[in-house]
Design an enzyme around this catalytic site. Sequence first.
Site, PDB file in Angstrom:
ATOM      1  N   THR A   4       0.831  -1.202   0.000  1.00 23.79           N
ATOM      2  CA  THR A   4       0.000   0.000   0.000  1.00 23.79           C
ATOM      3  C   THR A   4       0.867   1.253   0.000  1.00 23.79           C
ATOM      4  OG1 THR A   4      -1.588  -1.264   1.307  1.00 23.79           O
ATOM      5  CG2 THR A   4      -2.025   1.066   1.058  1.00 23.79           C
ATOM      6  N   GLY A  57       1.448   1.691   5.657  1.00 23.95           N
ATOM      7  CA  GLY A  57       0.379   0.708   5.732  1.00 23.95           C
ATOM      8  C   GLY A  57       0.355   0.046   7.092  1.00 23.95           C
ATOM      9  N   ALA A  58      -0.474  -0.977   7.239  1.00 21.15           N
ATOM     10  CA  ALA A  58      -0.546  -1.753   8.481  1.00 21.15           C
ATOM     11  C   ALA A  58      -1.106  -3.124   8.158  1.00 21.15           C
ATOM     12  CB  ALA A  58      -1.422  -1.054   9.518  1.00 21.15           C
ATOM     13  N   LYS A  98       2.174  -4.071  12.780  1.00 25.19           N
ATOM     14  CA  LYS A  98       2.943  -3.850  11.563  1.00 25.19           C
ATOM     15  C   LYS A  98       4.151  -4.787  11.582  1.00 25.19           C
ATOM     16  CE  LYS A  98       3.892   0.275  10.163  1.00 25.19           C
ATOM     17  NZ  LYS A  98       3.663  -0.190   8.769  1.00 25.19           N
ATOM     18  N   GLY A 112       4.743  -7.095   8.825  1.00 29.48           N
ATOM     19  CA  GLY A 112       4.612  -8.221   7.905  1.00 29.48           C
ATOM     20  C   GLY A 112       5.658  -8.194   6.802  1.00 29.48           C
ATOM     21  N   GLU A 161      10.321   1.549  10.468  1.00 25.99           N
ATOM     22  CA  GLU A 161       8.985   2.155  10.393  1.00 25.99           C
ATOM     23  C   GLU A 161       8.621   2.842  11.701  1.00 25.99           C
ATOM     24  OE1 GLU A 161       6.730  -0.751   7.155  1.00 25.99           O
ATOM     25  OE2 GLU A 161       6.722  -1.296   9.276  1.00 25.99           O
TER      26      GLU A 161
END
Length: 237
Positions: A31, A84-85, A96, A98, A105
């Site tokens: 994303t 993203g998440a 977060k 992945g 981050e």
Amino acid sequence: MDMDQLKRQAAARALEEVRDGMQLGLGTGSTAKHFVELLGERVRAGLKVIGVPTSEATRADATRCGVPLTTLDEIDHLDITVDGADEIDPELNLIKGGGGALLREKIVAAASDRMIVIADESKWVQTLGRFPLPVEVIPFGLGATRRAIEKAFAQCGVSGQMAVRKAKDGHVFVTDGGHWIVDAQLERIADPPGLAGALSTIPGVVEHGLFIGLASSAVLAGGEGIRVIERRKPKGD
């Protein structure tokens, strides 16, 4: 509308918050990659911004898209981070990591005035935990660290299988910082702030994937359009 289009819609909505002269944190993942690509289009059209990437993959994407980059050694704060998440709960607590970039981050998010999380609706959950919780660890003394993590889980009323993450080639996945990741299948985390605090005290844990109180807003794209959720501020905040 497919998932990729939804992610791009969320990214486009977050881009509306970007103004000329801003210093931006650039997230990692599918994303966030859409955001970097759309930001690159705006930069080519004359937008003046500078970005701090949260991974080597994002650095490469930003360079390809013509987004000027800097580091947190060269600037003292960021206006907005867009990332993203893997999961988002109603308090805007996140899981977060992945993609394996959780340490950078979190450093970038914490250095930002605002963090905007962009995702498709499937990432919205009532309770965190179905997505495996990533815990970034030092390889040295891993057995001791895992036992300490299990103890922290027990103290916080959660349990589940843990596994060292493997890369696509079957070897141990190594983060940009040279660490390993243990993924924990917890299913349900009743007290994310409590678990985050417990994990942070373990010497062999570098960082964990619980992002508590960092997200300012979430932009969720679904079949019925875009939904923006603002974090509820505590009284007196």
